[in-house]
Write an enzyme that holds these catalytic residues in place. Structure first.
Site, PDB file in Angstrom:
ATOM      1  N   LYS A  94      19.344   1.349  82.488  1.00 28.25           N
ATOM      2  CA  LYS A  94      19.736   1.392  83.899  1.00 28.25           C
ATOM      3  C   LYS A  94      19.047   0.284  84.696  1.00 28.25           C
ATOM      4  O   LYS A  94      19.649  -0.309  85.599  1.00 28.25           O
ATOM      5  CB  LYS A  94      19.404   2.761  84.494  1.00 28.25           C
ATOM      6  CG  LYS A  94      20.247   3.909  83.952  1.00 28.25           C
ATOM      7  CD  LYS A  94      21.717   3.751  84.288  1.00 28.25           C
ATOM      8  CE  LYS A  94      22.004   4.001  85.751  1.00 28.25           C
ATOM      9  NZ  LYS A  94      23.467   3.937  86.041  1.00 28.25           N
ATOM     10  N   TYR A 104      17.006   5.232  78.420  1.00 33.01           N
ATOM     11  CA  TYR A 104      17.925   5.419  79.532  1.00 33.01           C
ATOM     12  C   TYR A 104      17.453   4.609  80.744  1.00 33.01           C
ATOM     13  O   TYR A 104      18.214   3.849  81.347  1.00 33.01           O
ATOM     14  CB  TYR A 104      18.030   6.896  79.896  1.00 33.01           C
ATOM     15  CG  TYR A 104      18.720   7.139  81.215  1.00 33.01           C
ATOM     16  CD1 TYR A 104      20.074   6.889  81.357  1.00 33.01           C
ATOM     17  CD2 TYR A 104      18.008   7.595  82.326  1.00 33.01           C
ATOM     18  CE1 TYR A 104      20.717   7.086  82.574  1.00 33.01           C
ATOM     19  CE2 TYR A 104      18.633   7.801  83.544  1.00 33.01           C
ATOM     20  CZ  TYR A 104      19.987   7.551  83.659  1.00 33.01           C
ATOM     21  OH  TYR A 104      20.616   7.743  84.868  1.00 33.01           O
ATOM     22  N   ASN A 152      25.504   1.422  80.121  1.00 33.20           N
ATOM     23  CA  ASN A 152      24.580   1.158  81.226  1.00 33.20           C
ATOM     24  C   ASN A 152      24.225  -0.316  81.391  1.00 33.20           C
ATOM     25  O   ASN A 152      23.825  -0.735  82.481  1.00 33.20           O
ATOM     26  CB  ASN A 152      23.285   1.955  81.046  1.00 33.20           C
ATOM     27  CG  ASN A 152      23.515   3.458  81.096  1.00 33.20           C
ATOM     28  OD1 ASN A 152      24.521   3.926  81.627  1.00 33.20           O
ATOM     29  ND2 ASN A 152      22.598   4.220  80.526  1.00 33.20           N
TER      30      ASN A 152
END
Length: 334
Positions: free
Chosen positions: A158, A154, A104
């Site tokens: 991102k 996460y 990511n």
């Protein structure tokens, strides 16, 4: 990561719209985006680390975007001269922080370096996540101006990718738009997700007439769920709007659903007798963000001319139909 079912093959394209390189084309969202782009007339050049079944009309290029380095992707872009690159690669349900940072963060840095040195300048459509925002209290909808304070690793990885893309767009290094996706559901939903895990448990206990025991984490939250087909149509729209350059646009259903209702709907559509057991730590890992999430999609309507069209039932029916068909079971009724 194993998926629950597979998306259908796209219709034949007339190839008049140009070529699109889809990164992560064998993944959940990437396959749907590629199919929608092909239906819109684009030729698909699929890029992924590992070969997997793709439509025969797609060209496939195996490439580890991180290990290969920017020059490899820049060479591919200059050779193929696509009108756009769609970055659908990344990690959502990885249990390791290192994997999320690699796929990511580092992958996006490599991608931007590649586009900066390539002679050809395609549009970049970066797929981000609404989990890049700070969790909001019940009743406060997420907009593109909401605070960016992710509650999860996460979301943080991102957000790094999104900010890197926006910086590159601001300096003129890339022509890019970021689509921040809400919780995507449809055919091929990964087993790592909550609804994917529920479908897998229903299918893993196929004894006729016996009640399946479906174990999940406590179902106390509400979320904005969006259909994969709606996401794919937003990707198509993002290719053709010059005004979207350098912008973040939320792609969601514009509504909220109790997670319990979605699980109950899936069990009902499956036609299989099941007993729901809520246990802390059971099933898919819950994202530790707010108990309520809804996403405003006004900007998507205004900028992209896009709006969501599928209902929660559409999402869950497509998930189950693909899941049951993938394992050779009946689409409804056990």
């Amino acid at each position: 990561m194993a998926e629950v079912g597979e998306p259908g093959l796209p219709d034949a394209a007339d190839r008049r719209s140009g070529r699109v390189v889809v990164l992560g084309a064998t993944g959940f969202v990437g396959r749907h985006a590629g199919a929608a782009l092909e239906r819109a007339g684009y030729e698909i050049h699929a890029v992924a680390r590992h070969p997997r079944k793709t439509p025969a009309s797609w060209r496939f290029h195996p490439l580890d975007l991180v290990d290969a380095g920017p020059r490899a992707l820049a060479g591919l872009v200059d050779a193929e001269r696509p009108v756009a690159v769609v970055n659908a690669a990344g990690e959502v349900w990885s249990r390791t922080v290192e994997r999320m940072h690699r796929d990511n963060r580092l992958l996006v840095d490599r991608l931007l370096s590649a586009l900066a040195v390539a002679d050809h300048r395609p549009r970049l459509v970066q797929l981000g996540s609404v989990h890049e925002y700070a969790p909001q209290p019940r009743g406060v909808w997420l907009t593109e101006s909401s605070p960016e304070e992710p509650a999860t690793e996460y979301g943080r990885t991102k957000l790094h990718g999104t900010r890197a893309v926006l910086r590159a767009a601001a300096t003129g290094d890339v022509d890019a738009v970021v689509l921040r996706l809400s919780n995507v559901i449809g055919a091929g939903t990964p087993r790592g997700s909550l609804l994917g895990q529920v479908a897998a448990q229903l299918l893993d206990q196929p004894v006729r007439g016996r009640t399946a025991e479906v174990r999940v984490s406590p179902l106390r939250s509400s979320r904005d769920f969006v259909h994969t087909q709606d996401v794919a149509s937003a990707v198509v729209a993002a290719l053709g709007v010059p005004e979207a350059r350098g912008r973040v646009v939320n792609v969601a259903s514009g509504s909220w659903q109790p997670v319990r209702d979605m699980v109950d709907l899936l069990i009902s559509i499956s036609g299989r007798p099941a007993r729901l057991v809520e246990l802390p730590g059971a099933g898919a890992r819950a994202l530790p963000d707010a108990d309520w999430m809804a996403v405003d999609v006004s900007a998507a309507r205004a900028v992209l001319g896009w709006e969501p069209r599928r209902t929660p039932r559409d999402m869950v029916e497509d998930l189950w139909r693909a899941a049951a068909g993938h394992l050779g079971g009946p689409a409804a009724g056990g």
